[in-house]
Scaffold this active site. Structure first.
Site, PDB file in Angstrom:
ATOM      1  N   ASN A  93      11.345 -13.087  29.614  1.00  0.00           N
ATOM      2  CA  ASN A  93      10.631 -13.122  30.893  1.00  0.00           C
ATOM      3  C   ASN A  93      11.381 -13.928  31.937  1.00  0.00           C
ATOM      4  OD1 ASN A  93       8.310 -11.684  29.872  1.00  0.00           O
ATOM      5  ND2 ASN A  93       7.806 -13.547  28.763  1.00  0.00           N
ATOM      6  N   ARG A 147       9.438 -13.106  37.089  1.00  0.00           N
ATOM      7  CA  ARG A 147       9.911 -14.438  36.700  1.00  0.00           C
ATOM      8  C   ARG A 147      11.423 -14.514  36.499  1.00  0.00           C
ATOM      9  NH1 ARG A 147       6.006 -15.408  31.830  1.00  0.00           N
ATOM     10  NH2 ARG A 147       5.882 -13.151  31.971  1.00  0.00           N
TER      11      ARG A 147
HETATM   12  C1  UD1 Z   1       2.113  -8.744  25.591  1.00  0.00           C
HETATM   13  C2  UD1 Z   1       0.902  -8.581  24.662  1.00  0.00           C
HETATM   14  C3  UD1 Z   1       0.705  -9.856  23.861  1.00  0.00           C
HETATM   15  C4  UD1 Z   1       1.959 -10.178  23.095  1.00  0.00           C
HETATM   16  C5  UD1 Z   1       3.160 -10.252  24.028  1.00  0.00           C
HETATM   17  C6  UD1 Z   1       4.444 -10.319  23.229  1.00  0.00           C
HETATM   18  C7  UD1 Z   1      -0.620  -7.009  25.739  1.00  0.00           C
HETATM   19  C8  UD1 Z   1      -1.876  -6.880  26.522  1.00  0.00           C
HETATM   20  N1  UD1 Z   1      -0.270  -8.281  25.450  1.00  0.00           N
HETATM   21  O1  UD1 Z   1       1.783  -9.764  26.545  1.00  0.00           O
HETATM   22  O2  UD1 Z   1      -0.373  -9.699  22.947  1.00  0.00           O
HETATM   23  O3  UD1 Z   1       1.820 -11.377  22.388  1.00  0.00           O
HETATM   24  O4  UD1 Z   1       3.265  -9.058  24.835  1.00  0.00           O
HETATM   25  O5  UD1 Z   1       5.542 -10.529  24.056  1.00  0.00           O
HETATM   26  O6  UD1 Z   1      -0.014  -6.017  25.386  1.00  0.00           O
HETATM   27  N2  UD1 Z   1       4.387  -3.172  31.043  1.00  0.00           N
HETATM   28  C9  UD1 Z   1       4.394  -1.967  31.713  1.00  0.00           C
HETATM   29  N3  UD1 Z   1       3.356  -1.648  32.513  1.00  0.00           N
HETATM   30  C10 UD1 Z   1       2.282  -2.465  32.678  1.00  0.00           C
HETATM   31  C11 UD1 Z   1       2.277  -3.710  32.003  1.00  0.00           C
HETATM   32  C12 UD1 Z   1       3.348  -4.026  31.176  1.00  0.00           C
HETATM   33  O7  UD1 Z   1       5.346  -1.193  31.578  1.00  0.00           O
HETATM   34  O8  UD1 Z   1       1.387  -2.090  33.429  1.00  0.00           O
HETATM   35  C13 UD1 Z   1       5.499  -3.508  30.148  1.00  0.00           C
HETATM   36  C14 UD1 Z   1       6.315  -4.675  30.641  1.00  0.00           C
HETATM   37  O9  UD1 Z   1       7.434  -4.228  31.371  1.00  0.00           O
HETATM   38  C15 UD1 Z   1       6.778  -5.316  29.340  1.00  0.00           C
HETATM   39  C16 UD1 Z   1       5.671  -4.982  28.364  1.00  0.00           C
HETATM   40  O10 UD1 Z   1       4.967  -3.902  28.914  1.00  0.00           O
HETATM   41  O11 UD1 Z   1       7.964  -4.722  28.858  1.00  0.00           O
HETATM   42  C17 UD1 Z   1       4.750  -6.179  28.090  1.00  0.00           C
HETATM   43  O12 UD1 Z   1       4.097  -6.574  29.269  1.00  0.00           O
HETATM   44  P1  UD1 Z   1       3.874  -8.104  29.607  1.00  0.00           P
HETATM   45  O13 UD1 Z   1       3.125  -8.169  30.885  1.00  0.00           O
HETATM   46  O14 UD1 Z   1       5.166  -8.821  29.532  1.00  0.00           O
HETATM   47  O15 UD1 Z   1       2.901  -8.537  28.422  1.00  0.00           O
HETATM   48  P2  UD1 Z   1       2.638 -10.011  27.909  1.00  0.00           P
HETATM   49  O16 UD1 Z   1       1.705 -10.711  28.840  1.00  0.00           O
HETATM   50  O17 UD1 Z   1       3.905 -10.676  27.591  1.00  0.00           O
HETATM   51 CA    CA Z   2       6.215 -10.223  27.977  1.00  0.00          CA
END
Ligand code: UD1
Ligand code: CA
Length: 452
Positions: free
Chosen positions: A230, A18
């Site tokens: 994001n 995004r």
């Molecule tokens: C996540 C939380 C949500 C919270 C929110 C706060 C989970 C399942 N959900 O959602 O409860 O309210 O953050 O901002 O944790 N990442 C990886 N590898 C992956 C997936 C993610 O490294 O496979 C990292 C991303 O780079 C990021 C972070 O983890 O830094 C969070 O991932 P993101 O997909 O942004 O989670 P949200 O949907 O925002």
């Molecule tokens: Ca996030």
């Protein structure tokens, strides 16, 4: 109680789609520093910590930035983006060393404060197996909701999987979690991917901990702490929030900001005592301002040093490597790059000084410049103490002007000038009496002829 050991796991494997950018999300900057470096700076200030950074495959630039910002950070690669719990488990070997505390921090929440990390760890020290950082956003949509029963946290429900009643909960998951090291793996390895997105959700750890009779708690904090980025819009909002923090900190430390809302700082800007910053000044990264200096309006500074009592601007530009000693005066439309301006030297109007030294007490006149670049290479100019460089002089580098020497106005200096010498390098003026009137008559005559 001895100091507890801590492993901080920073998740930075996200694609950041995004952001609509070629650049990995965590390498975007706020206040002159990457998002990742902000997070790692907070980690560095956390006692007893080692750090694991989880990156995506091929994210060499992210790994390099992690190691630059926090030498000793261990890099782990998450092979496939299968969710936040899967990302944490990329660092499984580090968790298996059983540190007392395991902190999980998202790489895209740059405003997290060391104080908040400490509060999370305190909850573990008091017996919780998991502590989750909660906050109450104005608009909770998109966040996981914290489900509490009594004082305990019983579940985190991702929005997509939440019931209407759960969606009405205002307390949201900020994303930051702390796990007791001795039970962390037992919990994390039980997480499955049975949800709407088919991802391994870190947030499922709470329900699992409950089934294992482990205690989970929520710690509430203000939104800024967990502001996640994001989009470019959120990047700008975070910048604004951070600038506000930095301005307040500068004023608390005694800097006078006449119109703080117009001054832009970097996370590493350093101020001495009794510094005054006028409205509309931009500090890029790597700037140090010493006591009693005044930075006047519309100046732009980047990787520069301003010595005690120096006066800079208005409209000055200090580029990387500009090093101003005490009581230097740099005035309007003067650009300095990679140059030492010694104590008391002055360049007050419309000048360029690059790859140079301007000796103590020297005067660099209006419109004078060094010609440091020949189209291929850069060359140095050395100007001695107390030298005088006349207005509109061009010093063609490499060239040396000795102590106390005098360069006449309008000169083009291509050869070294010895100390105390006078150098004049310009064509002689010719004066022709009454020629102005004749010339004008001639031109008017020519114009009339053309019109006839
Ligand atoms: C996540 C939380 C949500 C919270 C929110 C706060 C989970 C399942 N959900 O959602 O409860 O309210 O953050 O901002 O944790 N990442 C990886 N590898 C992956 C997936 C993610 O490294 O496979 C990292 C991303 O780079 C990021 C972070 O983890 O830094 C969070 O991932 P993101 O997909 O942004 O989670 P949200 O949907 O925002
Ligand atoms: Ca996030």
């Amino acid at each position: 109680m001895g100091e507890r050991s801590c492993l901080a796991i920073v998740l930075a494997a996200g694609e950041g789609t995004r952001m609509r950018s070629q650049r990995p999300k965590v390498l975007h900057q706020v206040a002159g520093r990457t998002l990742l470096a902000h997070v790692l700076a907070a980690v560095r200030q956390t006692g007893g910590s080692s750090c694991a950074v989880v990156v995506g495959p091929g994210a060499d630039a992210v790994a390099a930035e992690a190691q630059r910002a926090l030498p000793g950070a261990e890099i782990f690669v998450q092979a496939e983006r299968r969710g936040t719990a899967d990302a944490v488990l990329a660092a499984k070997s580090a968790i298996a060393r059983k540190p007392d505390d395991v902190l999980v921090i998202f790489g895209d929440t740059p405003l997290i404060r060391p104080l908040t990390l400490a509060r999370m760890r305190d909850a573990l020290a008091e017996g919780a197996a998991i502590a989750v950082l909660g906050f109450r956003p104005k608009d909770p949509s998109g966040y996981g909701r914290l489900v509490l029963e009594g004082g305990e946290l019983v579940a985190i429900r991702e929005e997509l999987d939440a019931s209407a009643a759960e969606r009405a909960i205002g307390l949201c998951n900020g994303g930051l979690m702390a796990f007791a090291g001795d039970t962390a793996l037992a919990v994390l390895e039980r997480i499955g991917s049975n949800n709407r997105k088919g991802e391994f959700y870190l947030t499922d750890a709470i329900a699992i901990a409950r089934a294992l009779k482990l205690k989970a708690v929520a710690i509430e904090t203000e939104e800024d702490d967990v502001r996640g980025i994001n989009t470019k819009g959120q990047l700008a909002e975070t910048e604004a929030a951070l600038q506000q923090r930095l301005r307040l900190a500068a004023m608390d430390a005694g800097v006078t900001l006449i119109a703080p809302e117009t001054v832009f700082l970097s996370a590493d800007t350093k101020f001495g005592r009794d510094v005054v910053v006028e409205p509309f000044v931009v500090f890029g990264a790597g700037v140090t301002i010493e006591d009693n200096a005044v930075i006047r309006s519309f100046s732009h500074l980047d990787h520069a040093h301003v010595g005690k009592g120096a006066l800079v601007g208005p409209y000055a530009r200090l580029r990387p490597g500009a090093w101003l000693e005490e009581n230097v005066h740099i005035g309007n439309f003067v650009e300095i790059k990679e140059a030492v301006i010694e104590a008391g030297a002055k360049a007050n109007h419309l000048a360029y000084i690059g790859d140079a030294r301007l000796g103590a007490g020297a005067n660099f006149g209006a419109g004078a410049i060094v010609c440091n670049y020949d189209g291929v290479a850069k060359h140095r100019t050395d100007i001695g103490k107390g030298a005088f460089i006349g207005s509109n002089a061009a010093l063609v580098a490499p060239v040396t002007v000795g102590d106390g020497a005098y360069v006449a106005t309008g000169s083009v200096i291509t050869q070294d000038v010895p100390a105390d010498a006078l150098a004049i390098g310009r064509s002689r003026q010719v004066v022709k009496e009454n020629q102005a009137a004749r010339l004008r008559a001639m031109k008017l005559g020519a114009r009339k002829k053309a019109a006839d």
